[in-house]
Design an enzyme around this catalytic site. Structure first.
Site, PDB file in Angstrom:
ATOM      1  N   LYS A 126      67.196  49.621  56.494  1.00 20.78           N
ATOM      2  CA  LYS A 126      68.318  50.470  56.900  1.00 20.78           C
ATOM      3  C   LYS A 126      69.362  49.652  57.676  1.00 20.78           C
ATOM      4  O   LYS A 126      70.557  49.747  57.415  1.00 20.78           O
ATOM      5  CB  LYS A 126      67.826  51.629  57.775  1.00 20.78           C
ATOM      6  N   LYS A 161      67.972  59.804  59.339  1.00 22.26           N
ATOM      7  CA  LYS A 161      66.754  59.215  58.787  1.00 22.26           C
ATOM      8  C   LYS A 161      66.129  58.238  59.762  1.00 22.26           C
ATOM      9  O   LYS A 161      66.822  57.633  60.593  1.00 22.26           O
ATOM     10  CB  LYS A 161      67.034  58.520  57.460  1.00 22.26           C
ATOM     11  N   ARG A 210      70.799  52.103  42.435  1.00 16.26           N
ATOM     12  CA  ARG A 210      70.013  50.921  42.804  1.00 16.26           C
ATOM     13  C   ARG A 210      70.533  49.734  41.996  1.00 16.26           C
ATOM     14  O   ARG A 210      70.428  49.702  40.773  1.00 16.26           O
ATOM     15  CB  ARG A 210      68.532  51.173  42.514  1.00 16.26           C
ATOM     16  N   ARG A 225      69.954  57.217  40.753  1.00 11.19           N
ATOM     17  CA  ARG A 225      68.939  58.236  41.021  1.00 11.19           C
ATOM     18  C   ARG A 225      69.681  59.518  41.398  1.00 11.19           C
ATOM     19  O   ARG A 225      70.290  59.593  42.462  1.00 11.19           O
ATOM     20  CB  ARG A 225      68.007  57.790  42.148  1.00 11.19           C
ATOM     21  N   ARG A 233      68.562  64.517  48.046  1.00 12.39           N
ATOM     22  CA  ARG A 233      68.055  63.147  47.943  1.00 12.39           C
ATOM     23  C   ARG A 233      67.924  62.746  46.477  1.00 12.39           C
ATOM     24  O   ARG A 233      67.422  63.507  45.660  1.00 12.39           O
ATOM     25  CB  ARG A 233      66.688  63.027  48.629  1.00 12.39           C
ATOM     26  N   ASP A 273      71.194  49.821  47.681  1.00 14.56           N
ATOM     27  CA  ASP A 273      71.431  51.241  47.438  1.00 14.56           C
ATOM     28  C   ASP A 273      72.897  51.530  47.725  1.00 14.56           C
ATOM     29  O   ASP A 273      73.391  51.260  48.833  1.00 14.56           O
ATOM     30  CB  ASP A 273      70.532  52.100  48.323  1.00 14.56           C
ATOM     31  N   GLU A 281      71.745  50.970  51.942  1.00 15.50           N
ATOM     32  CA  GLU A 281      70.522  50.259  52.299  1.00 15.50           C
ATOM     33  C   GLU A 281      70.457  48.930  51.555  1.00 15.50           C
ATOM     34  O   GLU A 281      71.038  48.777  50.478  1.00 15.50           O
ATOM     35  CB  GLU A 281      69.270  51.081  51.959  1.00 15.50           C
ATOM     36  N   ASN A 283      67.281  46.779  50.322  1.00 13.22           N
ATOM     37  CA  ASN A 283      65.823  46.822  50.174  1.00 13.22           C
ATOM     38  C   ASN A 283      65.283  45.440  49.845  1.00 13.22           C
ATOM     39  O   ASN A 283      65.635  44.864  48.811  1.00 13.22           O
ATOM     40  CB  ASN A 283      65.447  47.807  49.069  1.00 13.22           C
TER      41      ASN A 283
END
Length: 317
Positions: A126, A161, A210, A225, A233, A273, A281, A283
């Site tokens: 994050k 979050k 992504r 997504r 979400r 993301d 984000e 990852n």
């Protein structure tokens, strides 16, 4: 270049091979005639400063009934294994951090660890996006509930979050008039944890994209997504639908800014993301979506990854 490849992952017996990116990497390594080894979960150790682990020879196959086979276990120095794939899912807790410290020693003793253990420690998924604040939505990170509350009052519609979640776990959309705001803030910060608040991005309805980076370079397609029903979400684990798309100009612009820094830090396989034109984000622990993109666009992303790994090995020698 044939070599040994060890994998650290969550229990291989419980994976879903049709969607598992680590499994795609193992299939590719085996296609290249690398010898695979499975690291027993929880077996990383130090003996007189030497990084060690229990390893078993591993064979994988594209068979949903019996996708792996293990040979006999042996305690081995990790530094003697040329490539170690560190693919354990979050949480990035104390045990995970200690494992990365052992893996840093393994890397100093001869291994190439993918991704670099120092980067795994430094780049919270994050917080890492905030290395590039101009690319992110309005964001505040705090354990102070009044500061979080003031941010929500300013931006009116926000996402809250924790810093250590994955798969959409414990993510809340809250509005300024939210009746349960106190409860949500208590849940996120109740034991002194930091929480992140971001302005809600309506572009989530078009998908949480992504974008995969391989040694700093983007794969030319992303997986959007897309939230389903009343869910906000997009995470696949939260019921989102995956739809492959070519990268947009803004996706490429973000990748061009973030990619060089990830390469510099030894982050060979990274998932960005992106919602709309905003980075949310970065990852680095165990990015996914290889198999979905391979299937939709006839790609071999794990092949690109191993090309990058081989280039790193060659540069080392």
């Amino acid at each position: 270049m044939r070599c040994d490849v060890a994998v650290i992952m969550d229990p291989i017996a419980s994976i879903k091979i049709a969607k598992d990116s680590t499994f795609a990497m193992l299939l590719e390594a085996q296609r290249r005639n690398h010898r695979l080894f499975y690291v027993a979960p929880g077996s990383l150790a130090l003996t007189q400063g030497v990084a060690m682990a229990k390893l078993a020879p591993l064979t994988v196959r594209e068979d949903p009934a019996q996708w792996y086979e293990l040979g006999p276990w042996q305690l081995r120095p990790l530094g003697a294994v040329p490539v170690i794939l560190m693919r354990k899912d979050p949480p990035v807790d104390a045990n995970y951090m200690h494992d990365t410290q052992i893996l840093s020693l393994a890397q100093a003793q001869g291994s190439l660890v993918v991704n670099d253990p120092a980067g795994l420690r430094d780049l919270n998924e994050k917080l890492a996006a905030l290395l590039f604040p101009d690319l992110c939505p309005a964001t505040v990170v705090s354990r102070d509930r009044e500061q979080l509350r003031a941010f929500i009052q300013t931006h009116r519609d926000c996402v809250l979050k924790p810093l250590d979640g994955m798969g959409g776990h414990s993510i809340f959309r809250v509005r300024a008039e939210e009746d349960n705001l106190n409860v949500i803030l208590e849940a996120l910060t109740g034991h002194g944890q930091l929480a992140m608040a971001q302005a809600f991005l309506p572009a989530i309805r078009e998908g949480d994209k992504r974008v995969l980076l391989i040694d700093g370079e983007p794969v030319p397609y992303c997986l959007a997504r897309i939230p389903q029903g009343q869910e906000f979400r997009g995470n696949l684990a939260a019921g989102g639908r995956g739809e492959g798309r070519p990268l947009s100009d803004s996706d490429r612009r973000i990748a061009a800014i973030v990619g060089p820094e990830m390469r510099r830090r030894g982050m060979i396989f990274v998932g960005l993301d992106i919602i709309g034109d905003r980075l949310t984000e970065v990852n680095v622990t165990s990015p996914t979506c290889i198999r979905e993109l391979d299937t939709q666009f006839d790609l071999n992303i794990a092949g690109q990854l191993f090309d990058a790994i081989h280039a790193r090995l060659k540069a080392r020698h």
